[in-house]
Write an enzyme that holds these catalytic residues in place. Structure first.
Site, PDB file in Angstrom:
ATOM      1  N   LYS A   1     105.294 -25.891 -18.837  1.00 15.04           N
ATOM      2  CA  LYS A   1     105.439 -25.108 -17.609  1.00 15.04           C
ATOM      3  C   LYS A   1     106.296 -23.890 -17.903  1.00 15.04           C
ATOM      4  CE  LYS A   1     105.305 -28.985 -14.325  1.00 15.04           C
ATOM      5  NZ  LYS A   1     104.134 -28.597 -13.525  1.00 15.04           N
TER       6      LYS A   1
ATOM      7  N   ARG B   1      97.995 -37.985 -12.897  1.00 17.89           N
ATOM      8  CA  ARG B   1      96.758 -38.746 -12.711  1.00 17.89           C
ATOM      9  C   ARG B   1      96.525 -39.730 -13.860  1.00 17.89           C
ATOM     10  NH1 ARG B   1      93.344 -33.293 -12.308  1.00 17.89           N
ATOM     11  NH2 ARG B   1      95.382 -32.629 -11.545  1.00 17.89           N
TER      12      ARG B   1
HETATM   13  N1  BES Z   1     104.080 -32.509 -11.020  1.00 21.84           N
HETATM   14  C1  BES Z   1     103.092 -31.498 -11.030  1.00 21.84           C
HETATM   15  C2  BES Z   1     102.652 -31.091  -9.629  1.00 21.84           C
HETATM   16  C3  BES Z   1     103.634 -30.287  -8.828  1.00 21.84           C
HETATM   17  C4  BES Z   1     103.612 -28.912  -8.890  1.00 21.84           C
HETATM   18  C5  BES Z   1     104.502 -30.904  -7.981  1.00 21.84           C
HETATM   19  C6  BES Z   1     104.501 -28.185  -8.120  1.00 21.84           C
HETATM   20  C7  BES Z   1     105.373 -30.171  -7.191  1.00 21.84           C
HETATM   21  C8  BES Z   1     105.384 -28.806  -7.280  1.00 21.84           C
HETATM   22  C9  BES Z   1     101.842 -31.995 -11.764  1.00 21.84           C
HETATM   23  O1  BES Z   1     102.056 -32.885 -12.783  1.00 21.84           O
HETATM   24  C10 BES Z   1     101.181 -30.783 -12.337  1.00 21.84           C
HETATM   25  O2  BES Z   1     101.796 -30.131 -13.132  1.00 21.84           O
HETATM   26  N2  BES Z   1      99.967 -30.514 -11.910  1.00 21.84           N
HETATM   27  C11 BES Z   1      99.249 -29.381 -12.342  1.00 21.84           C
HETATM   28  C12 BES Z   1      97.820 -29.791 -12.535  1.00 21.84           C
HETATM   29  C13 BES Z   1      96.960 -28.743 -13.183  1.00 21.84           C
HETATM   30  C14 BES Z   1      97.372 -28.537 -14.612  1.00 21.84           C
HETATM   31  C15 BES Z   1      95.524 -29.193 -13.106  1.00 21.84           C
HETATM   32  C16 BES Z   1      99.362 -28.298 -11.288  1.00 21.84           C
HETATM   33  O3  BES Z   1      99.321 -28.617 -10.103  1.00 21.84           O
HETATM   34  O4  BES Z   1      99.530 -27.137 -11.640  1.00 21.84           O
HETATM   35 ZN    ZN Z   2     102.483 -31.912 -14.661  1.00 27.75          ZN
END
Ligand code: BES
Ligand code: ZN
Ligand code: ZN
Length: 497
Positions: A276, A351
């Site tokens: 990230k 997931r």
């Molecule tokens: N934990 C994150 C989701 C999240 C994002 C929670 C912002 C709270 C605030 C999750 O694991 C994630 O990173 N999801 C990605 C999925 C994508 C790569 C398909 C996302 O939402 O960007």
């Molecule tokens: Zn994630």
């Protein structure tokens, strides 16, 4: 501590005595159940200071000659003029808690407005919830300023008539349990990632099992390897901390349906090799809020011992970090049950750990319904903002029940669709599934991925990525983690038919 009392308000000598008033329809002063207090309200109203509007507060310092009141302060809290509802009392409780903290008040006495046509039990329950959640503070890691030391509400009395004592006591008990569950979630979430580790989840599970009447079992890494839980193992393989799968069981010993609860317990989500960006990454210590909500709900279930339902909880707990041993984009893993997944983005890890837990839970416990809670997608924030939890379900009746439970708990949800068309986006050329479905409908494709692992079991998925923190500002919701979903789960179990 909150207690129900029938001691006359005029006898109360503590810090704040609270009365509630409604806003009048016509241009009249709000009406108070106490005659002497009414004089003060009339006076304030003439000055335009007390209209009885929602969450409006009037603070009065009674003089010695103002007999009938021996409290140090009087607080008049407005309830507005709209139809009364549970959330209104929760917010009023929050407002009172904030006032009390600001005034360093320790002893409060609230006169429950029984003259209003609203069930006393609900008023007592929601005021208690609001008071507990509204007075939340997390101070453990900060040196306190001298003048902030030991600020805490110590004792709250709720005054009702003799005839209402039983209802009010039941309400307070429910409100305290649910409020404290929210507090427990916030405490877990506020702990940093180096303290609230997968091991901390395991320890907490064992603790609540000891204290309540729950069975607890921790599935360790070695057992996961035997069970072939490639999702949890894969996500955690870049971290030095071994993953844990916490299993908690509440059993009635009767022939009743089983509800399976599953919560995402990602104790830190850096994104892994699909790292990230730096800004706001610290918030990803909150990626365990789903798991925390499930654990806190189990604690209350153990306490309340519902008779119509067995409840099993699974919390897969792991850390998602990049390292030379981490999962790489393009890697293929095998989930529990055998389905293969091409991991094209290691940041879509929730997931993967949930899929193992769902598939294992469905096979092993044959539940009648499954509810999972997860901070799963950033996309749900784009779709619903920070005011509603995303709900996706393969069963209308279960979805309705979850929506109703959220409504009663003051944690609104909004249902998004699931349908065949979305499955296309998860097709992989070389594995059974891929773990990302592109930008379009990100919350739906994430849920569609999970759906592959629950078979035909009625299932509901709560995406709390937008509500677990930065949630709607309310008197009883502070900045930081909100504690969302624990109270919805508790309400779902309480109202199970
Ligand atoms: N934990 C994150 C989701 C999240 C994002 C929670 C912002 C709270 C605030 C999750 O694991 C994630 O990173 N999801 C990605 C999925 C994508 C790569 C398909 C996302 O939402 O960007
Ligand atoms: Zn994630
Ligand atoms: Zn995550």
């Amino acid at each position: 501590m909150i207690v129900v009392s029938n001691k006359k308000p005029s006898q109360f000598t503590g810090d704040i005595l609270v009365y509630f008033v409604r806003q009048s329809e016509k241009k009249r002063a709000p009406v108070c159940s106490d005659k002497l207090v009414q004089e003060r309200i009339d006076h304030a109203f003439e000055l335009g200071d007390c209209l009885g509007k929602k969450e409006e507060c009037l603070l009065i310092y009674p003089e010695r000659v103002f007999d009938g009141v021996r409290a140090k302060r009087l607080l008049i809290v407005g309830l507005g003029k709209d139809e009364l509802n549970r959330e209104l009392f929760r917010r009023a409780g929050g407002v009172i808690a904030l006032k009390a903290l600001a005034l360093k008040a320790e002893k409060l006495f609230l006169v429950v407005p029984e003259e209003l046509s609203f069930p006393v039990g609900d008023m007592a329950e929601c005021l208690s919830e609001g008071l507990i959640l509204g007075s939340y503070q997390f101070k453990k890691y900060k040196k306190e300023e001298e003048d902030e030391k030991g600020i805490e509400i110590k004792r709250i009395g709720l005054y009702v008539n003799d005839a209402s004592m039983v209802h009010a006591r039941k309400g307070v008990k429910r409100g305290l349990a649910a409020g404290n569950a929210g507090v427990a979630v916030r405490d877990m979430a506020n702990e940093p990632g180096n303290v609230w580790t997968p091991q901390a989840f395991a320890d907490f599970g064992e603790k609540i099992a000891r204290e309540g009447d729950l069975a607890c079992r921790i599935i360790e890494k070695e057992e996961m390897q035997q069970l072939k839980m490639g999702g949890i193992l894969g996500v955690s393989q870049g971290s030095a901390l071994p993953p844990k799968l916490v299993v908690l069981e509440y059993r009635t010993g009767k022939n009743v349906p089983t509800l399976l609860l599953v919560g995402k317990g990602l104790t830190f989500d850096s994104g892994g090799i699909s790292l990230k960006s730096g800004d706001g990454m610290g918030d990803m210590k909150y990626d365990m809020c789903g798991g925390a909500a499930v654990m806190a709900a189990m604690q209350v279930i153990a306490e309340e011992k519902p008779g119509r339902l067995d409840v099993v909880a699974l919390v897969p707990a792991a850390e998602n970090l990049p390292s030379s041993t981490a999962l790489k984009p393009g890697d293929i893993i095998r989930q529990y049950g055998g389905k293969t997944v091409e991991v094209l983005n290691t940041d879509a890890e929730g997931r993967l750990i949930l899929a193992d837990a769902l598939a294992y839970g469905v096979e092993h416990y044959k539940p009648d319904a499954v509810v999972d809670v997860a901070t799963l997608t950033g996309a749900v924030i784009i779709g619903l903002g920070h005011h509603r939890t995303g709900l996706l379900a393969n069963n209308d009746e279960l979805a309705e029940n979850v929506l109703a439970a959220g409504e009663r708990a003051g944690e609104p949800l909004w249902r998004l669709p699931l349908a065949e068309e979305y499955k296309e986006q998860l097709k992989s050329k070389i594995a059974d599934l891929k773990n990302i479905g592109g930008r379009a409908g990100g919350t739906i494709t994430a849920a569609t991925f999970l759906q592959e692992f629950v078979g035909n079991t009625p299932w509901a998925h709560l995406d709390i990525a937008g509500t677990a923190w930065n949630y709607t500002e309310k008197s009883y919701i502070p900045k930081g983690p909100s504690g969302i979903a624990a109270r919805t789960l508790i309400e779902l179990v309480r109202s199970w038919r």
